[in-house]
Design a protein around this motif. Structure first.
Motif, mmCIF file in Angstrom:
data_model
loop_
_atom_site.group_PDB
_atom_site.id
_atom_site.type_symbol
_atom_site.label_atom_id
_atom_site.label_comp_id
_atom_site.label_asym_id
_atom_site.label_seq_id
_atom_site.Cartn_x
_atom_site.Cartn_y
_atom_site.Cartn_z
ATOM 1 N N UNK A 1 0.822 -1.217 0.000
ATOM 2 C CA UNK A 1 0.000 0.000 0.000
ATOM 3 C C UNK A 1 0.858 1.271 0.000
ATOM 4 N N UNK A 2 2.126 1.132 0.386
ATOM 5 C CA UNK A 2 3.018 2.298 0.322
ATOM 6 C C UNK A 2 3.397 2.609 -1.132
ATOM 7 N N UNK A 3 3.025 1.748 -2.068
ATOM 8 C CA UNK A 3 3.390 1.909 -3.489
ATOM 9 C C UNK A 3 2.129 1.833 -4.352
ATOM 10 N N UNK A 4 1.445 2.956 -4.511
ATOM 11 C CA UNK A 4 0.139 2.930 -5.191
ATOM 12 C C UNK A 4 0.190 2.344 -6.602
ATOM 13 N N UNK A 5 1.279 2.562 -7.340
ATOM 14 C CA UNK A 5 1.317 2.033 -8.715
ATOM 15 C C UNK A 5 1.315 0.501 -8.692
ATOM 16 N N UNK A 6 2.042 -0.066 -7.729
ATOM 17 C CA UNK A 6 2.080 -1.529 -7.642
ATOM 18 C C UNK A 6 0.753 -2.065 -7.114
ATOM 19 N N UNK B 1 -8.689 0.611 -0.740
ATOM 20 C CA UNK B 1 -7.910 0.246 0.458
ATOM 21 C C UNK B 1 -6.622 1.062 0.543
ATOM 22 N N UNK B 2 -6.386 1.673 1.701
ATOM 23 C CA UNK B 2 -5.147 2.449 1.879
ATOM 24 C C UNK B 2 -4.736 2.428 3.342
ATOM 25 N N UNK B 3 -3.488 2.834 3.587
ATOM 26 C CA UNK B 3 -3.007 2.949 4.959
ATOM 27 C C UNK B 3 -3.710 4.139 5.594
ATOM 28 N N UNK B 4 -4.054 4.018 6.873
ATOM 29 C CA UNK B 4 -4.866 5.079 7.500
ATOM 30 C C UNK B 4 -4.306 5.470 8.861
ATOM 31 N N UNK B 5 -3.057 5.881 8.883
ATOM 32 C CA UNK B 5 -2.521 6.330 10.171
ATOM 33 C C UNK B 5 -1.243 5.606 10.498
ATOM 34 N N UNK B 6 -0.580 6.046 11.569
ATOM 35 C CA UNK B 6 0.727 5.477 11.868
ATOM 36 C C UNK B 6 0.642 3.996 12.254
ATOM 37 N N UNK B 7 1.464 3.197 11.601
ATOM 38 C CA UNK B 7 1.537 1.780 11.940
ATOM 39 C C UNK B 7 2.492 1.630 13.116
#
Ligand code: HEM
Length: 399
Positions: free
Chosen positions: A257-262, A374-380
């Motif tokens: 998810x840190x790499x939207x193109x992938x 789907x995306x990251x939503x805050x500090x992991x």
């Protein structure tokens, strides 16, 4: 010496949070580094592969254990490990591995696919909602746990009881000699799990079923496995299901998810899931390292390892060896390379690899299809662990 400083940093919270710079400091000292007192570290891919495949390197060696873990005989956790295939040399290793092998072949595992699809669908149904959810709690943990509990014949309703104990037991396998508090927790977990499986086996003896518990009891009756070994064996398979695939799902989703193109590519091409999962395993391995003991004096890439010398094989460093993987710091599912060493190699190659691959290769395309934003939503939040690398919390949102 810089290599020693790198090792010392790895044993701190900072080193555990991001071990990769320390692996590079170790690599700068060479693919095999002697750190004194019979202790060696391997970061090179080729050298790691050799140690794992060379039968003269043993998984346990009493003389070396006496030296490095003097109290090991009085520890319930290390006694448990000593009874499992993970810490057994031939011929016991082969005997124990064969007993579990039939349940974990690629063919038997593939038959589980409809069950995995159903489980993934159910978990995604429960994840849908307007707010962020913790992916670890909502998906990464329940999926492998449900699968392994079903395979073993362990009631899934006990999973919340297992969870802290599986975590604590693997403290005994951490990369550097565990501190007394961690070892006390690992010992307590080993004792609790032993009592649990003794009880469960007694129950299953009276009520046989179609699961691994029943198969093991039959093998025990045929004299192929002892009672204490059976208990240790079950605890190993359970813990392996709780502490590894969970982190492949979490580490893999975070990298993706840190790499939207992938992310978009895998969403459009679910058939690439195999290559993506292999790259996830290489890029941030759930099991970062393992150890071996030299059974005899050995030359390893020009470094002399004396008999009983302990060799720490850092799988996660081998996975970033630039001689094996060009630009290793890049997450690139299109690499032209064979799988990494993240499932080990040789006689102790991960028994659960087909199962872990099936779960991850099923999960990622389904997650992307059913949760289109789907995306990251805050500090992991990373777990404060080194050997078993993963997240404590990974907030995600479909929106
Ligand atoms: C992504 C998930 C997983 C990873 C990264 C992983 C990694 C590994 C590694 C590196 C080893 C070799 C250790 C060594 O050589 O010292 C190993 C062994 C093993 N794994 Fe896994 N594992 C995973 C999932 C599983 C699952 C789901 C199971 C079973 C349910 C499992 C069961 C085992 C067993 C029984 C061994 C010992 C094999 C032997 O000693 O012959 N693993 N695993």
């Amino acid at each position: 010496m810089d290599a020693l400083a790198a090792i010392q940093t790895l044993a701190t919270a900072e080193g555990r949070a991001d071990p990769y710079p320390q692996y590079e400091r170790l690599r700068a000292a060479g693919p095999v580094v002697a750190l004194g007192e019979g202790f060696f570290v391997v970061t090179g891919h080729q050298q790691a592969d050799r140690v794992l495949r060379d039968p003269s390197f043993l998984v346990t060696d009493e003389a070396a254990l006496e030296r490095t873990l003097p109290g090991w005989r009085s520890s319930a956790a290390w006694r448990w490990l000593g009874r499992t295939m993970l810490w057994r040399n031939p011929p016991d290793h082969g005997r124990l591995r064969r007993l579990a092998g039939a349940a974990f072949t690629a063919r038997r595992t593939a038959q589980l696919r409809p069950d995995v699809v159903r489980l993934v669908d159910g978990l995604i149904d429960a994840m849908g909602g307007p707010g962020p959810v913790d992916f670890m709690d909502a998906f990464a943990f329940p999926l492998p746990v449900a699968v392994i509990c079903t395979l073993l014949g362990v009631p899934e309703s006990d999973r919340d009881w297992f969870r802290p104990r599986a975590h604590d037991l693997t403290l005994a396998l951490e990369m550097f000699a565990a501190d007394p508090d961690s070892m006390a927790r690992a010992d307590e977990a080993a004792t609790d799990l032993e009592d649990y499986f003794v009880g469960l086996l007694a129950h299953r003896r009276a009520h046989p079923g179609d699961d691994m518990l029943s198969d093991l009891l039959a093998a025990g009756a045929a004299g192929q496995i002892g009672g204490a070994e059976m208990v240790a064996h079950l605890a190993l398979l359970l813990v392996a299901g709780f502490e590894t695939t969970v982190n492949l799902l979490g580490n893999g989703l975070s990298a993706l998810l840190a790499r939207p193109a992938l992310t978009a590519e895998l969403r459009a091409h679910p058939e690439l899931a195999g290559a993506y999962v292999e790259e996830m395993l290489r890029f941030d391995p759930p099991v970062q390292a393992t150890s071996r003991f030299a059974g005899q004096d050995t030359d390893l890439d020009g470094v002399r390892i004396p008999a009983d010398g302990e060799v720490m094989v850092i799988l996660a460093a081998a996975a970033r060896d630039p001689r094996r993987y060009p630009r290793p710091e890049r997450f690139d599912p299109h690499r032209d390379s064979v799988p990494s060493l993240s499932f080990g190699a040789g006689a102790h190659y991960c028994l659960g690899a087909p199962l872990a691959r099936l779960e991850a290769q099923t999960a990622f395309p389904m997650l992307l299809r059913r949760l289109p934003r789907l995306r990251l939503a805050g500090p992991a939040v990373r777990r404060d662990r080194l050997g078993f690398r993963g997240f404590a919390e990974l907030p995600v949102l479909d929106g």
